[in-house]
Scaffold this active site. Sequence first.
Site, PDB file in Angstrom:
ATOM      1  N   GLY A  46      13.656 -11.536  34.980  1.00 20.04           N
ATOM      2  CA  GLY A  46      14.853 -12.365  35.091  1.00 20.04           C
ATOM      3  C   GLY A  46      16.096 -11.510  35.250  1.00 20.04           C
ATOM      4  O   GLY A  46      16.038 -10.336  35.620  1.00 20.04           O
ATOM      5  N   ALA A  99      18.045 -10.199  33.028  1.00 19.72           N
ATOM      6  CA  ALA A  99      18.096  -9.031  32.145  1.00 19.72           C
ATOM      7  C   ALA A  99      17.242  -7.897  32.686  1.00 19.72           C
ATOM      8  O   ALA A  99      17.696  -6.760  32.816  1.00 19.72           O
ATOM      9  CB  ALA A  99      17.642  -9.419  30.735  1.00 19.72           C
ATOM     10  N   GLY A 118      23.943 -24.613  35.138  1.00 18.74           N
ATOM     11  CA  GLY A 118      25.363 -24.739  34.847  1.00 18.74           C
ATOM     12  C   GLY A 118      26.230 -23.612  35.357  1.00 18.74           C
ATOM     13  O   GLY A 118      27.025 -23.774  36.285  1.00 18.74           O
ATOM     14  N   ASP A 151       6.506 -14.499  25.126  1.00 21.04           N
ATOM     15  CA  ASP A 151       5.552 -13.390  25.102  1.00 21.04           C
ATOM     16  C   ASP A 151       6.134 -12.124  24.472  1.00 21.04           C
ATOM     17  O   ASP A 151       5.490 -11.475  23.650  1.00 21.04           O
ATOM     18  CB  ASP A 151       5.085 -13.081  26.529  1.00 21.04           C
ATOM     19  CG  ASP A 151       4.491 -14.293  27.219  1.00 21.04           C
ATOM     20  OD1 ASP A 151       3.646 -14.954  26.611  1.00 21.04           O
ATOM     21  OD2 ASP A 151       4.886 -14.576  28.361  1.00 21.04           O
ATOM     22  N   ARG A 185      26.230 -28.601  21.556  1.00 22.06           N
ATOM     23  CA  ARG A 185      24.915 -29.204  21.790  1.00 22.06           C
ATOM     24  C   ARG A 185      24.186 -29.627  20.530  1.00 22.06           C
ATOM     25  O   ARG A 185      23.432 -30.602  20.549  1.00 22.06           O
ATOM     26  CB  ARG A 185      24.047 -28.234  22.590  1.00 22.06           C
ATOM     27  CG  ARG A 185      23.729 -26.962  21.868  1.00 22.06           C
ATOM     28  CD  ARG A 185      23.083 -25.974  22.807  1.00 22.06           C
ATOM     29  NE  ARG A 185      23.964 -25.688  23.925  1.00 22.06           N
ATOM     30  CZ  ARG A 185      23.608 -24.931  24.960  1.00 22.06           C
ATOM     31  NH1 ARG A 185      22.414 -24.398  25.005  1.00 22.06           N
ATOM     32  NH2 ARG A 185      24.435 -24.699  25.937  1.00 22.06           N
ATOM     33  N   GLU A 195      17.156 -13.247  26.440  1.00 23.94           N
ATOM     34  CA  GLU A 195      16.913 -14.318  25.489  1.00 23.94           C
ATOM     35  C   GLU A 195      16.131 -13.851  24.262  1.00 23.94           C
ATOM     36  O   GLU A 195      16.144 -14.504  23.236  1.00 23.94           O
ATOM     37  CB  GLU A 195      16.142 -15.462  26.163  1.00 23.94           C
ATOM     38  CG  GLU A 195      16.994 -16.310  27.068  1.00 23.94           C
ATOM     39  CD  GLU A 195      17.955 -17.196  26.327  1.00 23.94           C
ATOM     40  OE1 GLU A 195      17.665 -17.582  25.199  1.00 23.94           O
ATOM     41  OE2 GLU A 195      19.013 -17.512  26.894  1.00 23.94           O
TER      42      GLU A 195
END
Length: 511
Positions: A13, A15, A49, A223, A274, A359
């Site tokens: 991704g 990162a 977003g 993972d 949220r 993440e």
Amino acid sequence: MTKKYDFLIIGGGVAGMSFALKVAREHKYKIALCCKTTLDEANTAKAQGGIASVTNLAVDDFDKHIHDTMVAGDWISDPDAVRQVVTRAPEQIAELVRWGVNFDKQADGSFDLHREGGHSEFRILHHADDTGFEIQRGLMEAVRQHPDIDVLENHFAVEIITQHHLGVRVTRRTPDIECYGAYILNPETGKVDTYLSRVTLMATGGTGAIYATTSNPNIATGDGIAMVYLYNPAETHPAYLITEAMRGYGGILRLPNGEEFMQKYDPRLSLAPRDIVARAIDNEMKVHGLDHVCLDVTHKDAEETKHHFPNIYKKCLSIGIDITKQFIPVAPCAHYMCGGIKVNLDAQSSIGRLYAVGECSCTGLHGGNRLASNSLIEAVVYADAAAKHSLQVVDNYDFNTKVPAWNDEGTMSVEEKVLIAQDVKEVGQIMSTYVGIVRSDLRLRRAWERLDLLYEETEDLFKRVRPTRDICELRNMINVGYLITRQALERKESRGLHYTIDYPHAKENHV
């Protein structure tokens, strides 16, 4: 087969790819980028977003962004981590642009900034409503064109290699843990190869797929967290939300009959963070016996809505909903989840040679809740910090450690594959039912007991069969579910996205 690289990056991704490009500038290192599917399937590509950064200094500043992040995190975010990400964000936005990422701009050439829930100012850079895909596209092109980066698509990292594989008993309290690389499953041969590396980067994304209902792609099975949690576990909170950009655009939450309800829960109405919105929706669904509430953008200009959200408009239209004329059915689900490795400010974990970004390292930043659109920028900032540090130490490591090859004995029967598929569904049901928006000690203990049973059954199977992606993902999902449940049981308060009916209030001196 044994292969050697200077850098082994697990995860494709924003990162992982930004880290690869940063260390590849030296033009002296061999770099392997391991992705368990194809690069375009990463979590990054699904982020609709935008990406948060202070850019309009006429009205915005770092202190405002820091304050918004701390408020959203319910004041248990690490202030130093928050400040690092916020203050370093503009330079990383400039880096993304240099790599070929396009953000929407105004006629005068300035960024077209949006505002989302929890943000006090307009600071969300975007590319229509597919910002993540655009970032992924730009980075993919740059990575594929670089001669020093080998992209290993559809390769699955089974385990990271530590002293444990050399016969040494390793726990998270073991001092001076070393990481020598990873065992990686080759899809073409079906065998597990040994990848030795001077530096290993974990950038495997979130854990949303361990829940039955999630906005994540099904590859988000945690993972990386599962592979390293024994050495440096930290607290995890699942995030539940609807489309953030839609709320920032002016979308109003309503019951199916058109009645607004957020005024009962927060003065910010539909722009509340949220965690508040998710609990409000959950409560309204239970009170009225609904399986969803609605998001209304019919009061906005139809052409403007189509312009800002072309992909969402097309997707909803494909299932019979014209969002310019009809309400959008919405319900809480597990979204992008900050997970399991809390790292220090130079982005290096306690394991020698091993770094964790994205993440799987954002607990210190996000605290009890993630501020909208902070996740993409924190991934790039952490990758930058990890790259700078790793380039200082990479030449200190060698490949002299003798690592044993993976034992490839065993077979997998059709019956065992059926059991694995069923167990994956069961993990999702357990997590959504017992470790969801509203929790209790009774529900959490029930989840713990069921996950423990699944763990024993899966570990027994894993020892007897040749590894496949399916069983490795199941194993990781169970371990991550266990971690979330354990940390939820240990927190005797309600804080951000962790809400329990047994301890409904936050502690004054939170820990």
